[in-house]
Design an enzyme around this catalytic site. Structure first.
Site, PDB file in Angstrom:
ATOM      1  N   ASP A   1      -0.818  36.763   3.322  1.00  0.00           N
ATOM      2  CA  ASP A   1      -1.538  35.962   4.415  1.00  0.00           C
ATOM      3  C   ASP A   1      -1.415  37.040   5.574  1.00  0.00           C
ATOM      4  O   ASP A   1      -0.476  37.426   5.958  1.00  0.00           O
ATOM      5  CB  ASP A   1      -0.462  34.947   4.687  1.00  0.00           C
ATOM      6  CG  ASP A   1      -0.704  34.037   5.881  1.00  0.00           C
ATOM      7  OD1 ASP A   1      -1.568  34.352   6.643  1.00  0.00           O
ATOM      8  OD2 ASP A   1       0.006  33.065   6.217  1.00  0.00           O
TER       9      ASP A   1
ATOM     10  N   GLU B   1       0.775  -1.220  -0.049  1.00  0.00           N
ATOM     11  CA  GLU B   1      -0.105  -0.043   0.059  1.00  0.00           C
ATOM     12  C   GLU B   1       0.874   1.238   0.144  1.00  0.00           C
ATOM     13  O   GLU B   1       0.664   2.170   0.806  1.00  0.00           O
ATOM     14  CB  GLU B   1      -0.982   0.152   1.197  1.00  0.00           C
ATOM     15  CG  GLU B   1      -2.125  -1.044   1.097  1.00  0.00           C
ATOM     16  CD  GLU B   1      -2.902  -0.738  -0.167  1.00  0.00           C
ATOM     17  OE1 GLU B   1      -3.006   0.380  -0.721  1.00  0.00           O
ATOM     18  OE2 GLU B   1      -3.655  -1.762  -0.421  1.00  0.00           O
TER      19      GLU B   1
ATOM     20  N   ASP C   1       1.266  20.485   3.715  1.00  0.00           N
ATOM     21  CA  ASP C   1       2.466  19.620   3.175  1.00  0.00           C
ATOM     22  C   ASP C   1       2.773  20.566   2.043  1.00  0.00           C
ATOM     23  O   ASP C   1       2.325  21.898   1.823  1.00  0.00           O
ATOM     24  CB  ASP C   1       1.781  18.210   2.601  1.00  0.00           C
ATOM     25  CG  ASP C   1       0.775  18.364   1.781  1.00  0.00           C
ATOM     26  OD1 ASP C   1       0.520  19.532   1.344  1.00  0.00           O
ATOM     27  OD2 ASP C   1       0.293  17.332   1.694  1.00  0.00           O
TER      28      ASP C   1
ATOM     29  N   ASP D   1       1.689  33.653  -0.250  1.00  0.00           N
ATOM     30  CA  ASP D   1       1.866  32.779   1.280  1.00  0.00           C
ATOM     31  C   ASP D   1       3.338  32.816   1.451  1.00  0.00           C
ATOM     32  O   ASP D   1       4.136  32.601   0.722  1.00  0.00           O
ATOM     33  CB  ASP D   1       1.303  31.502   0.659  1.00  0.00           C
ATOM     34  CG  ASP D   1       1.346  30.324   2.163  1.00  0.00           C
ATOM     35  OD1 ASP D   1       0.852  31.049   3.174  1.00  0.00           O
ATOM     36  OD2 ASP D   1       2.076  29.209   2.152  1.00  0.00           O
TER      37      ASP D   1
END
Length: 438
Positions: free
Chosen positions: A342, A155, A418, A286
């Site tokens: 941001d 997996e 992430d 960002d």
């Protein structure tokens, strides 16, 4: 079913001869002993491994086909050879225990003598000198220091760090002649597993081979069970788990985005974007340091209510001055009207203003509302991304909701932080800050 190398037999298990095949003992023997009649994808996995032309086999195979079952059976067969080392890499503790139990069960069933068994470190040493080890992708360092004959990633796509674990820590351990690796999984969008799968179709990488199979390739699959799953699980989950579809995955945030509809080559439309009266030009930023700072240049067309993403920028460990130089380049080139940063990066905004004379505004911060806005705009075809923005395209395809630690349950309260987050955040800051319903 699809196999990247057309010469791989998917009907009959082929004996390549003891001098060429990967398994010294015949695979047909263990299949007969276990009463296994392999299906097409299982046959393809066996023949791809046995063929001396291949070292790396990637099998993107759905549920109900028996990919893990055949992989562990082959791993056990390899252990019957003397002085062999087999490593299985699992994405989490639950799957690791399943694999551990299967190998221990086979060892017990065939009455093999063990010299050492360490349940904590998940290691079994047989009397013939062979070693079985099970490790997690997140702790691949625990498996280094040995040379392996066979590595199985079970997996594989579930773990985001599996690709790096193989490239950095584990591939160097395959330093024996004829050592091989098998990657089996249902897909999880366009992460590293898809990249490995693509290697099998690359003619410059002839020692890679890839296999794709679904429940339809298993004649023993219970179609009533499949249809019940189709009715009771989400569409994305069914396509991921039962169709082995790379294009969607459960937990995908921008499942309304697809490259066919939302990615265009905008280079030929420069005359269209030159009409300053028809567009408002935006930057979404960002801010990061160790994480990259991401900047997107966006043109908003008033008449069609459409956002065009023209350019991307993503750089880590750069100074504010270096980022400011790029931002000024965008201002000069695209005649930027408004810049949204941001709202948590107040110091960055202040430095832009006082040190570089670049004015900006804090972006609207509501994460869930902003994501819902972008999802709706993609569904309506109101966001178009230039084909050159490859990092943004990858991020949109792989941005996902966070998982609770150690569980498969999805949290839809927040996205996962992430590598895909930064450009997606920049897009949200740029678009949601001026969008309808503000």
């Amino acid at each position: 079913m699809e196999v990247s190398r057309p010469y791989v037999n998917t009907v009959d298990v082929i004996d390549f001869g003891i001098d060429k095949r990967f398994f010294r003992l015949p695979v047909s023997g263990i299949l007969a002993q276990e009463g296994i009649t392999p299906n097409g994808p299982q046959i393809a996995i066996i023949n791809a491994l046995e063929d001396p032309r291949h070292r790396f086999v990637t099998a993107c195979v759905s549920r109900r086909v028996g990919k893990s079952f055949i992989a562990y059976t082959l791993g056990f067969l390899k252990l019957l050879e003397p002085n062999v080392k087999v490593l299985v890499v699992a994405p989490n503790y639950s799957l690791a225990n399943i694999g551990w139990s299967q190998i221990r069960g086979l060892i017990k069933k065939y009455g093999l003598q063990t010299e050492r068994e360490n349940a904590k470190d998940k290691e079994i040493e047989l009397a013939n000198g062979s070693l079985f080890k099970l490790a997690s992708a997140a702790q691949a360092d625990s498996a280094v220091g040995r040379s392996y004959d066979f590595i199985i990633f079970d997996e594989a796509a579930i773990s985001d760090v599996g690709g790096d674990a193989f490239r950095v820590q584990l591939r160097p351990t395959l330093d024996k002649p004829n050592s091989k690796a098998l990657f089996i999984s249902t897909p999880r969008g366009g992460n590293w597993f898809k990249e490995f799968y693509a290697y099998g179709f690359d003619d410059t990488l002839p020692n890679w081979v890839s296999i794709h199979g679904t429940y339809r390739d298993n004649p023993r699959a219970d179609l009533n069970d499949i249809e019940e799953a189709r009715r009771t699980v989400s569409k994305n989950y069914f396509r991921q788990e039962y169709e082995a579809d790379f294009s969607v995955f459960e937990g995908q945030i921008f499942d309304t985005f697809n490259a066919i509809d939302h990615v265009k080559d905008l280079k030929g439309m420069r005359h269209f974007f030159k009409d300053d009266e028809a567009f408002e030009t935006l930057l979404g930023i960002d801010v990061g340091y160790r994480d990259p700072t991401a900047v997107l240049t966006i043109k908003y067309h008033y008449d069609t209510d459409t956002y065009y993403v023209l350019e991307e920028y993503q750089q880590a460990e750069k100074t504010t001055a270096q980022h400011a130089a790029y931002i000024q380049h965008c201002i000069d080139r695209y005649k930027v009207d408004r810049i949204f940063v941001d709202s948590a990066a107040a110091q960055f905004r202040q430095d832009l203003a006082y040190e570089h004379e670049i004015a900006s505004a804090p972006a609207k911060k509501s994460v869930l509302d902003g994501l819902a806005c972008l999802q709706a705009l993609f569904q309506q075809g109101k966001i178009i991304v230039d084909a050159s923005c490859s990092s943004l395209i990858h991020a949109l395809q792989n941005y996902k909701w966070d998982f609770q630690e150690g569980e498969e349950k999805l949290s839809r309260e927040k996205p996962r932080h992430d590598a895909n987050s930064h450009l997606c955040d920049a897009l949200r800051y740029g678009i949601y800050s001026i969008s309808r319903g503000k």
